[in-house]
Design a protein around this motif. Structure first.
Motif, PDB file in Angstrom:
ATOM      1  N   UNK A  29       0.821  -1.216   0.000  1.00 18.84           N
ATOM      2  CA  UNK A  29       0.000   0.000   0.000  1.00 18.84           C
ATOM      3  C   UNK A  29       0.854   1.264   0.000  1.00 18.84           C
ATOM      4  N   UNK A  30       1.992   1.233   0.665  1.00 19.21           N
ATOM      5  CA  UNK A  30       2.793   2.451   0.783  1.00 19.21           C
ATOM      6  C   UNK A  30       3.961   2.508  -0.198  1.00 19.21           C
ATOM      7  N   UNK A  31       4.304   1.375  -0.820  1.00 17.35           N
ATOM      8  CA  UNK A  31       5.459   1.360  -1.725  1.00 17.35           C
ATOM      9  C   UNK A  31       5.378   2.381  -2.859  1.00 17.35           C
ATOM     10  N   UNK A  32       4.244   2.496  -3.565  1.00 19.53           N
ATOM     11  CA  UNK A  32       4.231   3.438  -4.693  1.00 19.53           C
ATOM     12  C   UNK A  32       4.613   4.856  -4.295  1.00 19.53           C
ATOM     13  N   UNK A  33       4.086   5.336  -3.190  1.00 21.90           N
ATOM     14  CA  UNK A  33       4.431   6.678  -2.751  1.00 21.90           C
ATOM     15  C   UNK A  33       5.886   6.802  -2.372  1.00 21.90           C
ATOM     16  N   UNK A  34       6.387   5.817  -1.630  1.00 24.58           N
ATOM     17  CA  UNK A  34       7.782   5.863  -1.194  1.00 24.58           C
ATOM     18  C   UNK A  34       8.746   5.806  -2.371  1.00 24.58           C
ATOM     19  N   UNK A  35       8.431   4.997  -3.369  1.00 25.07           N
ATOM     20  CA  UNK A  35       9.325   4.836  -4.516  1.00 25.07           C
ATOM     21  C   UNK A  35       9.301   6.055  -5.427  1.00 25.07           C
ATOM     22  N   UNK A  36       8.131   6.619  -5.623  1.00 25.62           N
ATOM     23  CA  UNK A  36       8.005   7.727  -6.580  1.00 25.62           C
ATOM     24  C   UNK A  36       8.248   9.091  -5.957  1.00 25.62           C
ATOM     25  N   UNK A  37       8.662   9.130  -4.699  1.00 24.34           N
ATOM     26  CA  UNK A  37       9.053  10.393  -4.086  1.00 24.34           C
ATOM     27  C   UNK A  37       7.934  11.205  -3.480  1.00 24.34           C
ATOM     28  N   UNK A  38       6.778  10.587  -3.303  1.00 26.22           N
ATOM     29  CA  UNK A  38       5.658  11.276  -2.659  1.00 26.22           C
ATOM     30  C   UNK A  38       5.811  11.137  -1.143  1.00 26.22           C
ATOM     31  N   UNK A  39       5.741  12.235  -0.368  1.00 25.98           N
ATOM     32  CA  UNK A  39       5.800  12.100   1.083  1.00 25.98           C
ATOM     33  C   UNK A  39       4.732  11.116   1.567  1.00 25.98           C
TER      34      UNK A  39
END
Length: 267
Positions: A135-145
């Motif tokens: 659930x949190x990987x996409x944000x963490x990988x793409x630089x979204x806080x």
């Protein structure tokens, strides 16, 4: 429909007398020269055999190639702090030039829980922890806080989100693939039951209002005869499989890679 063929890099020692452990750089270069689609690294801390670290292996393969895709087969997200995993994934995607395929699994019970105990992580609940990480990987990988463990984190320069392939042969894995992934990765499926499994996968994807994941098959059972093996791979293609990943069968991984290339041209 084209059937892509990838190969597993020689990174383990299942038999100390006949280790399938070779020069990762040479293996990656050979696979690219043979025009195979991808190279993959198995991921375990402690399994049935010692093996190299998957992220180091894939970074090495990426550094000596230009075109071939590199893949985790598969990253055990629940074995790692998700923030560290995301930083490794984003960095590898960046340095490889967006060639990463992110296979994700929960850990095969056949290997036991020794690796998990060694890491100080519980084996039970790993499926739930995998879902939480996805659930949190996409944000963490793409630089979204992104909020992770109570902290809003931006871990590294933004990277392109790699395709996620969720591994597992059961309904729970197919549901996870339908919810979070662009692909489903299954080990040596039975061709007789594969159409029903793909139908279930499509139905599950509709529940999440997402496209049906693509299908990758790992280590299909293939006979020694080249044409018979090609016929089996053709049957996989006709069933809707996008990619097969072939594993080295002996220390002579070069011959296995050559055979994979021959199969690719035979199809």
């Amino acid at each position: 429909m084209t059937l892509e063929i990838g190969v597993i890099l020689p990174t383990s020692t299942p038999d100390p007398q006949r280790p399938i452990l070779g020069d990762v750089r040479a293996a990656a270069r050979l696979a690219e020269q043979l025009e195979l689609e991808s190279v993959w690294s198995t991921d375990h801390l402690i399994a049935s055999a010692p093996m190299l670290d998957s992220t180091v292996t894939l970074a090495t393969a990426a550094a000596v190639t230009d075109r071939i895709r590199i893949g985790y087969n598969v990253m055990l997200l629940a074995l790692r702090p998700v923030a560290w995993a995301a930083k490794q994934i984003a960095s590898l995607q960046y340095v490889s030039g967006d060639r990463l395929l992110l296979g994700v699994g929960t850990g095969n019970p056949a290997h036991g829980d020794i690796g998990w105990r060694a890491a100080g992580v519980t084996f039970t609940g790993r499926g739930t922890r995998t879902d939480e990480a996805l659930r949190v990987l996409p944000g963490l990988i793409t630089g979204v806080p992104t909020l992770v463990n109570g902290v809003e984190a931006t871990l590294s320069p933004a990277a392109t989100m790699p395709p996620i392939l969720v591994a597992g042969n059961g309904t729970r894995a197919r549901r996870r693939a339908a919810e979070f992934a662009t692909g489903w990765l299954t080990i040596a499926p039975d061709l007789a039951t594969l159409p029903a499994e793909l139908s279930e996968l499509a139905i599950l994807a509709k529940e999440f209002d997402r496209p049906a994941p693509t299908v990758t098959v790992v280590a299909p059972a293939l006979p020694a005869d080249l044409h018979a093996a090609a016929d089996i791979l053709a049957a996989h293609r006709e069933a809707g499989v996008e990619r097969v990943i072939l594993a080295p069968t002996s220390p002579d991984w070069q011959s296995d890679y050559q055979r994979a290339a021959e199969l690719r041209t035979t199809l």
